[in-house]
Design an enzyme around this catalytic site. Structure first.
Site, PDB file in Angstrom:
ATOM      1  N   VAL A  10       5.825   1.617  -9.626  1.00 24.03           N
ATOM      2  CA  VAL A  10       4.974   0.973  -8.625  1.00 24.03           C
ATOM      3  C   VAL A  10       3.749   0.317  -9.267  1.00 24.03           C
ATOM      4  O   VAL A  10       3.302   0.710 -10.337  1.00 24.03           O
ATOM      5  CB  VAL A  10       4.539   1.922  -7.465  1.00 24.03           C
ATOM      6  CG1 VAL A  10       5.734   2.556  -6.782  1.00 24.03           C
ATOM      7  CG2 VAL A  10       3.549   2.950  -7.930  1.00 24.03           C
ATOM      8  N   GLU A  11       3.242  -0.693  -8.578  1.00 20.93           N
ATOM      9  CA  GLU A  11       2.066  -1.419  -9.071  1.00 20.93           C
ATOM     10  C   GLU A  11       0.802  -0.975  -8.347  1.00 20.93           C
ATOM     11  O   GLU A  11      -0.295  -1.195  -8.838  1.00 20.93           O
ATOM     12  CB  GLU A  11       2.235  -2.919  -8.807  1.00 20.93           C
ATOM     13  CG  GLU A  11       3.561  -3.478  -9.273  1.00 20.93           C
ATOM     14  CD  GLU A  11       3.416  -4.278 -10.545  1.00 20.93           C
ATOM     15  OE1 GLU A  11       2.325  -4.272 -11.132  1.00 20.93           O
ATOM     16  OE2 GLU A  11       4.415  -4.901 -10.928  1.00 20.93           O
ATOM     17  N   ALA A  12       0.988  -0.425  -7.146  1.00 18.49           N
ATOM     18  CA  ALA A  12      -0.194  -0.044  -6.362  1.00 18.49           C
ATOM     19  C   ALA A  12       0.015   1.295  -5.685  1.00 18.49           C
ATOM     20  O   ALA A  12       1.114   1.606  -5.216  1.00 18.49           O
ATOM     21  CB  ALA A  12      -0.494  -1.097  -5.300  1.00 18.49           C
ATOM     22  N   LYS A  39       6.831  -2.210  -4.278  1.00 18.70           N
ATOM     23  CA  LYS A  39       6.057  -1.871  -5.484  1.00 18.70           C
ATOM     24  C   LYS A  39       4.814  -1.046  -5.152  1.00 18.70           C
ATOM     25  O   LYS A  39       3.868  -0.985  -5.930  1.00 18.70           O
ATOM     26  CB  LYS A  39       5.632  -3.157  -6.205  1.00 18.70           C
ATOM     27  CG  LYS A  39       6.799  -3.921  -6.800  1.00 18.70           C
ATOM     28  CD  LYS A  39       7.194  -3.296  -8.116  1.00 18.70           C
ATOM     29  CE  LYS A  39       8.317  -4.060  -8.794  1.00 18.70           C
ATOM     30  NZ  LYS A  39       8.794  -3.339  -9.989  1.00 18.70           N
TER      31      LYS A  39
END
Ligand code: PLP
Ligand code: CA
Length: 302
Positions: A21-23, A242
């Site tokens: 994941v990005e966030a 994400k």
């Protein structure tokens, strides 16, 4: 891989989750703090996630504060955040009016606290009621000639620790008599924590009172409504797959994460216990569960 059954967070899936994941979207009460007390390990975990380049967002249903007031709270607890990483239901109420082209010529009657008034004003709207009506008395209900402002085009209801009969009556008149008057609820949480030890009535209690007298149902802008996700998505160049929503409440946080397509992590540092999760009457299942958010740090190992 994510299966239908919730999985306990293990070292392997903590690593996978962080890599994929990005966030991270964090609910606040029950995840970051309990009332006014920071939960153990939060500061180090957030720092680790930032050092890995993860975007962090804080999503709270508690409408009593504005984003600016929340930033102050974070700082006083030793956590550095910027105001634009915070999404509170007070902000969501103001943004709802904005995206629906609510006329700034009209007024917004507030059953709620200074957080809502501040966010309305920052968005260019005039909030009335709220703290300024805290001491108005209900004597006027003996003399039913109360005049309400016909230019009120929306009623926003959130947590109001100074709710009184005057405010209920005023908002009821607006909703029943002003044509097209919007009824917006910041959230409908039954209870919340304003200090570390005690559960107190949440905005759901004030919203319930207004539903009864207006015989109308509100538009809810806080979790589990997906309204705030539209704003979150504008901040990022990537989609919900994400993102991971971390929360302590199944019917707000986990439902919000799931209905927007985020990965979900339930923590037991707030209102939900492992037996609540496993109760056959519960139909909301997170992807992962663990005792507290700092497990994300501990499970990574040295
Ligand atoms: N509403 C009230 C009145 C609260 O006190 C709380 C938590 O303190 C909440 C809602 C839920 O907040 P959050 O979404 O951060 O868990
Ligand atoms: Ca919570």
């Amino acid at each position: 891989e994510i299966s239908a059954e919730p999985q306990p967070l293990s070292s392997a899936n903590a690593r996978n989750l962080i890599d994929s994941v990005e966030a991270f979207l964090f609910d606040c009460d029950g995840v970051i703090w309990k009332g006014d007390k920071l939960i153990d390990g939060v500061a180090d975990t957030l720092e680790m996630l930032r050092s890995k380049g993860k975007r962090l967002v804080f999503v709270t249903n508690n409408s009593s504060k504005s984003r600016k007031q929340y930033a102050k709270k974070f700082h006083s607890l030793g956590i550095s955040v910027s105001e634009d990483e915070i999404f509170s239901s007070s902000f969501a109420a103001a943004m709802f009016l904005k995206v629906n082209n609510f006329s700034p010529e009209k007024k917004v009657y507030v059953i709620g606290e200074s957080g809502i008034i501040e966010e309305l004003e920052l968005a260019g709207f005039t909030g009335v009621g709220g703290p300024e009506d805290a001491k108005k008395t209900a004597d006027l209900y003996l003399d039913c000639s109360i005049e309400h402002d016909k230019s009120v085009g929306a009623v926003v209801v959130g947590l109001d620790r100074h709710i009184n009969y005057y405010k209920l009556q005023y908002a009821t008149f607006c909703l029943r008599e002003n044509p097209g008057c919007l009824f917006i609820a910041t959230n409908r949480d039954a209870t919340g924590h304003l200090n570390a030890s005690q559960e107190v009535p949440g905005a759901g209690c004030m919203v319930g009172a207004m539903c009864a007298s207006s015989e109308k149902e509100p538009i809810v802008v806080g979790k589990p409504s997906t309204f705030m996700m539209d704003f979150l998505l504008k901040k990022f160049e990537f989609g919900c797959s994400k993102m991971c929503m971390v929360g302590d409440r199944l019917d707000t946080d986990i439902l919000f994460g799931q209905s927007t397509g985020c990965k979900t992590l339930l923590v037991f540092s707030g209102v939900t216990t492992q037996s609540n999760l496993q109760d056959p009457s519960n139909h909301i299942q997170p992807d992962f569960y663990t005792s507290k958010m700092s497990d994300l740090l501990e499970l990574l190992g040295p």
